[in-house]
Design a protein around this motif. Structure first.
Motif, PDB file in Angstrom:
ATOM      1  N   ILE A 246       0.839  -1.182   0.000  1.00  0.00           N
ATOM      2  CA  ILE A 246       0.000   0.000   0.000  1.00  0.00           C
ATOM      3  C   ILE A 246       0.882   1.242   0.000  1.00  0.00           C
ATOM      4  O   ILE A 246       1.768   1.377   0.851  1.00  0.00           O
ATOM      5  CB  ILE A 246      -0.977  -0.001   1.205  1.00  0.00           C
ATOM      6  N   LEU A 247       0.669   2.143  -0.959  1.00  0.00           N
ATOM      7  CA  LEU A 247       1.473   3.351  -1.081  1.00  0.00           C
ATOM      8  C   LEU A 247       0.756   4.570  -0.522  1.00  0.00           C
ATOM      9  O   LEU A 247       1.362   5.405   0.159  1.00  0.00           O
ATOM     10  CB  LEU A 247       1.839   3.595  -2.547  1.00  0.00           C
ATOM     11  N   GLU A 248      -0.527   4.681  -0.815  1.00  0.00           N
ATOM     12  CA  GLU A 248      -1.308   5.836  -0.376  1.00  0.00           C
ATOM     13  C   GLU A 248      -2.716   5.370  -0.017  1.00  0.00           C
ATOM     14  O   GLU A 248      -3.227   4.410  -0.599  1.00  0.00           O
ATOM     15  CB  GLU A 248      -1.384   6.897  -1.484  1.00  0.00           C
ATOM     16  N   PRO A 249      -3.328   6.067   0.970  1.00  0.00           N
ATOM     17  CA  PRO A 249      -2.830   7.205   1.757  1.00  0.00           C
ATOM     18  C   PRO A 249      -1.833   6.764   2.819  1.00  0.00           C
ATOM     19  O   PRO A 249      -1.812   5.598   3.222  1.00  0.00           O
ATOM     20  CB  PRO A 249      -4.100   7.771   2.396  1.00  0.00           C
ATOM     21  N   LEU A 250      -1.046   7.704   3.293  1.00  0.00           N
ATOM     22  CA  LEU A 250       0.047   7.385   4.202  1.00  0.00           C
ATOM     23  C   LEU A 250      -0.428   6.890   5.563  1.00  0.00           C
ATOM     24  O   LEU A 250       0.211   6.024   6.168  1.00  0.00           O
ATOM     25  CB  LEU A 250       0.944   8.612   4.384  1.00  0.00           C
ATOM     26  N   ASP A 251      -1.549   7.427   6.067  1.00  0.00           N
ATOM     27  CA  ASP A 251      -2.020   6.993   7.378  1.00  0.00           C
ATOM     28  C   ASP A 251      -2.499   5.536   7.341  1.00  0.00           C
ATOM     29  O   ASP A 251      -2.290   4.769   8.292  1.00  0.00           O
ATOM     30  CB  ASP A 251      -3.129   7.908   7.896  1.00  0.00           C
ATOM     31  N   PHE A 252      -3.105   5.135   6.219  1.00  0.00           N
ATOM     32  CA  PHE A 252      -3.538   3.741   6.077  1.00  0.00           C
ATOM     33  C   PHE A 252      -2.319   2.840   5.876  1.00  0.00           C
ATOM     34  O   PHE A 252      -2.284   1.704   6.357  1.00  0.00           O
ATOM     35  CB  PHE A 252      -4.511   3.607   4.914  1.00  0.00           C
ATOM     36  N   ARG A 253      -1.311   3.338   5.171  1.00  0.00           N
ATOM     37  CA  ARG A 253      -0.070   2.593   5.004  1.00  0.00           C
ATOM     38  C   ARG A 253       0.569   2.321   6.367  1.00  0.00           C
ATOM     39  O   ARG A 253       1.048   1.221   6.635  1.00  0.00           O
ATOM     40  CB  ARG A 253       0.894   3.376   4.109  1.00  0.00           C
ATOM     41  N   GLU A 254       0.574   3.343   7.249  1.00  0.00           N
ATOM     42  CA  GLU A 254       1.153   3.178   8.580  1.00  0.00           C
ATOM     43  C   GLU A 254       0.375   2.143   9.392  1.00  0.00           C
ATOM     44  O   GLU A 254       0.963   1.384  10.174  1.00  0.00           O
ATOM     45  CB  GLU A 254       1.166   4.518   9.311  1.00  0.00           C
ATOM     46  N   LYS A 255      -0.917   2.101   9.207  1.00  0.00           N
ATOM     47  CA  LYS A 255      -1.742   1.136   9.933  1.00  0.00           C
ATOM     48  C   LYS A 255      -1.405  -0.295   9.499  1.00  0.00           C
ATOM     49  O   LYS A 255      -1.273  -1.192  10.332  1.00  0.00           O
ATOM     50  CB  LYS A 255      -3.225   1.421   9.690  1.00  0.00           C
ATOM     51  N   ILE A 256      -1.238  -0.482   8.196  1.00  0.00           N
ATOM     52  CA  ILE A 256      -0.868  -1.806   7.678  1.00  0.00           C
ATOM     53  C   ILE A 256       0.547  -2.167   8.123  1.00  0.00           C
ATOM     54  O   ILE A 256       0.823  -3.315   8.509  1.00  0.00           O
ATOM     55  CB  ILE A 256      -0.962  -1.837   6.140  1.00  0.00           C
ATOM     56  N   LYS A 257       1.438  -1.178   8.112  1.00  0.00           N
ATOM     57  CA  LYS A 257       2.814  -1.418   8.540  1.00  0.00           C
ATOM     58  C   LYS A 257       2.849  -1.892  10.000  1.00  0.00           C
ATOM     59  O   LYS A 257       3.600  -2.804  10.349  1.00  0.00           O
ATOM     60  CB  LYS A 257       3.638  -0.134   8.390  1.00  0.00           C
ATOM     61  N   LYS A 258       2.020  -1.288  10.843  1.00  0.00           N
ATOM     62  CA  LYS A 258       1.969  -1.665  12.254  1.00  0.00           C
ATOM     63  C   LYS A 258       1.473  -3.101  12.414  1.00  0.00           C
ATOM     64  O   LYS A 258       2.012  -3.868  13.227  1.00  0.00           O
ATOM     65  CB  LYS A 258       1.064  -0.699  13.019  1.00  0.00           C
ATOM     66  N   ARG A 259       0.477  -3.489  11.637  1.00  0.00           N
ATOM     67  CA  ARG A 259      -0.039  -4.851  11.729  1.00  0.00           C
ATOM     68  C   ARG A 259       1.000  -5.867  11.250  1.00  0.00           C
ATOM     69  O   ARG A 259       1.146  -6.953  11.823  1.00  0.00           O
ATOM     70  CB  ARG A 259      -1.321  -4.994  10.911  1.00  0.00           C
ATOM     71  N   ILE A 260       1.751  -5.505  10.195  1.00  0.00           N
ATOM     72  CA  ILE A 260       2.797  -6.395   9.703  1.00  0.00           C
ATOM     73  C   ILE A 260       3.907  -6.537  10.745  1.00  0.00           C
ATOM     74  O   ILE A 260       4.424  -7.641  10.984  1.00  0.00           O
ATOM     75  CB  ILE A 260       3.371  -5.874   8.370  1.00  0.00           C
ATOM     76  N   TYR A 261       4.261  -5.432  11.398  1.00  0.00           N
ATOM     77  CA  TYR A 261       5.289  -5.465  12.444  1.00  0.00           C
ATOM     78  C   TYR A 261       4.842  -6.343  13.603  1.00  0.00           C
ATOM     79  O   TYR A 261       5.624  -7.128  14.145  1.00  0.00           O
ATOM     80  CB  TYR A 261       5.608  -4.051  12.924  1.00  0.00           C
ATOM     81  N   ASN A 262       3.584  -6.199  14.006  1.00  0.00           N
ATOM     82  CA  ASN A 262       3.062  -7.011  15.119  1.00  0.00           C
ATOM     83  C   ASN A 262       3.095  -8.502  14.759  1.00  0.00           C
ATOM     84  O   ASN A 262       3.387  -9.341  15.617  1.00  0.00           O
ATOM     85  CB  ASN A 262       1.641  -6.583  15.457  1.00  0.00           C
ATOM     86  N   GLN A 263       2.781  -8.804  13.527  1.00  0.00           N
ATOM     87  CA  GLN A 263       2.832 -10.202  13.095  1.00  0.00           C
ATOM     88  C   GLN A 263       4.279 -10.705  13.041  1.00  0.00           C
ATOM     89  O   GLN A 263       4.582 -11.820  13.470  1.00  0.00           O
ATOM     90  CB  GLN A 263       2.189 -10.355  11.716  1.00  0.00           C
ATOM     91  N   PHE A 264       5.166  -9.854  12.527  1.00  0.00           N
ATOM     92  CA  PHE A 264       6.582 -10.193  12.449  1.00  0.00           C
ATOM     93  C   PHE A 264       7.163 -10.474  13.830  1.00  0.00           C
ATOM     94  O   PHE A 264       7.941 -11.422  14.016  1.00  0.00           O
ATOM     95  CB  PHE A 264       7.349  -9.027  11.779  1.00  0.00           C
ATOM     96  N   SER A 265       6.760  -9.670  14.822  1.00  0.00           N
ATOM     97  CA  SER A 265       7.297  -9.823  16.183  1.00  0.00           C
ATOM     98  C   SER A 265       6.878 -11.145  16.844  1.00  0.00           C
ATOM     99  O   SER A 265       7.509 -11.587  17.799  1.00  0.00           O
ATOM    100  CB  SER A 265       6.850  -8.641  17.052  1.00  0.00           C
ATOM    101  N   LYS A 266       5.839 -11.775  16.320  1.00  0.00           N
ATOM    102  CA  LYS A 266       5.413 -13.064  16.863  1.00  0.00           C
ATOM    103  C   LYS A 266       6.336 -14.208  16.428  1.00  0.00           C
ATOM    104  O   LYS A 266       6.350 -15.270  17.027  1.00  0.00           O
ATOM    105  CB  LYS A 266       3.984 -13.372  16.426  1.00  0.00           C
ATOM    106  N   TYR A 267       7.107 -13.981  15.364  1.00  0.00           N
ATOM    107  CA  TYR A 267       7.975 -15.021  14.836  1.00  0.00           C
ATOM    108  C   TYR A 267       9.450 -14.757  15.123  1.00  0.00           C
ATOM    109  O   TYR A 267      10.271 -15.672  15.064  1.00  0.00           O
ATOM    110  CB  TYR A 267       7.788 -15.138  13.321  1.00  0.00           C
ATOM    111  N   TYR A 268       9.801 -13.481  15.397  1.00  0.00           N
ATOM    112  CA  TYR A 268      11.210 -13.161  15.623  1.00  0.00           C
ATOM    113  C   TYR A 268      11.393 -12.367  16.908  1.00  0.00           C
ATOM    114  O   TYR A 268      10.485 -11.722  17.389  1.00  0.00           O
ATOM    115  CB  TYR A 268      11.756 -12.352  14.440  1.00  0.00           C
TER     116      TYR A 268
END
Length: 268
Positions: A246-268
């Protein structure tokens, strides 16, 4: 041995007690119905008629007198079990809606306590083999005036005589509700926004054949769509993993980025 229950089996191994048997007269009526819809040009233009025809063909072939035609050749994506309770609620709510009746609904979330809703039911929507009810919430001081209730979490449905049925406001266009939203989560206070994605080559042809929305446009590896961001859209994005960004809008991109980070932190 005497006194021991003997197992009962069908002589035809392809038969099952879970199957629905169709008698010859019903089979003939199915054939007549199929012939009728094939000759009706208006019906043929309905988007779901092809699936209905395929299901009828399979049912007719399966119950054909020619016993060599037994093995299915079409497999549909559908629930593994038949939930009679949900079917009964679906039927009851349909008639309450047609009669403009207020209903009292017992509702229990998977992780919550049992609650009672007084609802003027408006319509239901199917999404991923599950049905959802939309209506007016008669309770005062609520944040969600038009809640969405999943039928599989409903415990009881009965008519309620303590409220007068609240008609759906004419200012609300239900077609636009769903046209601007992916899935079932609706926020009538939000408006659709332009979303921009970068997609891999592997997704370009696929999404060209199976667009996410009518507003979708694809230019090289850029995907444009106009929707209201909601939970289902987030799940759709995350479902494609590293094939989409997701490129735009930036606030929605940040929301997706946070969810990906939370998922990533469960494995590493």
């Amino acid at each position: 041995p005497r006194g021991r229950n003997k197992p009962q089996i069908y002589t035809n191994k392809n038969l099952s007690i879970k199957e629905t048997f169709i008698v010859k007269e019903d089979l003939n009526e199915l054939r007549e119905f199929q012939a009728l819809i094939k000759t009706n040009k208006i019906v043929q233009n309905l988007p779901w008629i092809g699936i209905l025809n395929a299901r009828l063909n399979q049912s007719i072939d399966y119950h054909n007198e020619d016993k060599s035609v037994l093995n299915p050749i079409l497999y549909f994506d559908e629930p593994k079990t038949l939930n009679t309770k949900i079917q009964n609620f679906l039927d009851s709510l349909y008639h309450f809606m047609r009669q403009n009746k207020v209903v009292k609904i017992g509702y229990k979330k998977f992780d919550g306590e049992l609650k009672n809703y007084r609802i003027s039911p408006y319509f239901m929507k199917e999404y991923k083999h599950m049905w959802y009810l939309y209506g007016y919430n008669h309770a005062t001081r609520v944040n969600v005036k038009y809640p969405c209730l999943a039928l599989d979490r409903i415990t009881s449905v009965q008519e309620d005589y303590s409220y007068v049925y609240e008609q759906l406001p004419k200012t609300i266009n239900t077609e636009l509700w769903f046209a601007n939203n992916l899935g079932i989560t609706i926020n009538d206070k939000l408006k659709p926004i332009q979303l921009k994605f970068k997609i891999d080559n592997s997704l370009v042809n696929y999404l060209s054949n199976y667009p996410i929305d009518e507003s979708q446009r694809i230019n090289n590896n850029l995907l444009y769509v106009k929707l209201i961001p909601n939970y289902e859209l987030e799940q759709w994005i995350l479902g494609y993993g590293d094939q989409i960004e997701i490129l735009e809008p930036l606030d929605f991109r940040e929301k997706i980025k946070k969810r990906i980070y939370n998922q990533f932190s469960k494995y590493y």
